[in-house]
Design an enzyme around this catalytic site. Structure first.
Site, PDB file in Angstrom:
ATOM      1  CG  HIS A  62      15.798   8.367  12.008  1.00  0.00           C
ATOM      2  ND1 HIS A  62      15.611   8.218  13.379  1.00  0.00           N
ATOM      3  CD2 HIS A  62      16.600   9.731  11.896  1.00  0.00           C
ATOM      4  CE1 HIS A  62      16.030   9.373  14.145  1.00  0.00           C
ATOM      5  NE2 HIS A  62      16.601  10.288  13.110  1.00  0.00           N
ATOM      6  CG  HIS A 106      19.708   6.253  11.126  1.00  0.00           C
ATOM      7  ND1 HIS A 106      19.373   6.053  12.385  1.00  0.00           N
ATOM      8  CD2 HIS A 106      19.686   7.886  11.102  1.00  0.00           C
ATOM      9  CE1 HIS A 106      18.922   6.998  13.146  1.00  0.00           C
ATOM     10  NE2 HIS A 106      19.096   8.134  12.355  1.00  0.00           N
ATOM     11  CB  CYS A 159      -5.185   1.600   1.538  1.00  0.00           C
ATOM     12  SG  CYS A 159      -4.573   1.446   3.344  1.00  0.00           S
ATOM     13  CG  ASP A 190      -7.483   0.923  -1.238  1.00  0.00           C
ATOM     14  OD1 ASP A 190      -7.556   2.199  -0.624  1.00  0.00           O
ATOM     15  OD2 ASP A 190      -7.887  -0.117   0.068  1.00  0.00           O
ATOM     16  CB  THR A 231      -5.618   3.028   7.684  1.00  0.00           C
ATOM     17  OG1 THR A 231      -5.140   1.931   7.158  1.00  0.00           O
ATOM     18  CG2 THR A 231      -7.218   3.152   8.396  1.00  0.00           C
TER      19      THR A 231
HETATM   20  C1  RB5 Z   1     -10.896  -0.787   2.631  1.00  0.00           C
HETATM   21  O1  RB5 Z   1     -12.070  -0.492   2.991  1.00  0.00           O
HETATM   22  C2  RB5 Z   1      -9.883  -0.598   3.735  1.00  0.00           C
HETATM   23  O2  RB5 Z   1      -9.871  -1.574   4.475  1.00  0.00           O
HETATM   24  C3  RB5 Z   1      -8.360  -0.267   3.051  1.00  0.00           C
HETATM   25  O3  RB5 Z   1      -8.492   0.800   2.364  1.00  0.00           O
HETATM   26  C4  RB5 Z   1      -7.309   0.121   4.171  1.00  0.00           C
HETATM   27  O4  RB5 Z   1      -7.752   1.020   4.973  1.00  0.00           O
HETATM   28  C5  RB5 Z   1      -6.772  -1.243   4.737  1.00  0.00           C
HETATM   29  O5  RB5 Z   1      -5.761  -1.122   5.321  1.00  0.00           O
END
Ligand code: RB5
Length: 146
Positions: free
Chosen positions: A98, A132, A65, A8, A67
């Site tokens: 694993h 595994h 994304c 994203d 995180t």
């Molecule tokens: C987008 O702002 C953010 O929420 C997305 O990139 C991600 O981190 C969601 O898990």
């Protein structure tokens, strides 16, 4: 080796950096988007990446994304996907050894380019340990009960 890569907007910059690294090494990949920093929804890209890994000829996928959490949750909704959120070389290695992950998820806002490259290399250089397999079979059984 052919890799599917998708993100994203939160992962866009890291995706571009990883692509540049792959280009230099002539590692083959397909970029499933997003193609700019404009805001998009990570479930769309997690789904697109998951379907591509399941239905096309890819060795594995990389989802990014902000995180890595959202895109891994979304990709894991596609039947057969084992998307692993990895954040260091150790988890990169273990996701293969694993879990035989077919997607690794990275955080564009939590992982540097250098760290991401180390993680990807660690994943690619590792081998699944067949001991595994029974656990992966149990995961598959959960899908069968949907
Ligand atoms: C987008 O702002 C953010 O929420 C997305 O990139 C991600 O981190 C969601 O898990």
């Amino acid at each position: 080796m052919k890799i599917a890569i998708g993100s994203d907007h939160g992962g866009f910059e890291l995706k571009e950096q990883i692509k540049h690294y792959f280009d230099n090494l002539k590692i083959s990949y397909v970029d499933l988007g997003t193609y700019s920093k404009d805001s998009v929804d990570y479930p769309d890209y997690g789904k697109k990446l998951g379907l591509a890994v399941m239905n096309e000829d890819f060795d594995f996928g990389i989802g990014i994304c902000g995180t890595g959490i959202g895109i891994s949750i979304a990709a894991n909704k596609v039947k057969g996907i084992r998307a692993a959120l990895v954040y260091d070389e150790n988890t990169g290695r273990l996701a293969k050894e694993h879990n035989n992950a077919n997607i690794i998820a990275l955080g564009g806002r939590t992982t540097t380019r250098e760290q991401a490259i180390k993680i990807i290399n660690s994943f690619m250089q590792s081998t699944f340990e067949p001991r595994h397999q029974p656990r992966l079979d149990k995961i598959k059984n959960i899908e069968g009960n949907e």
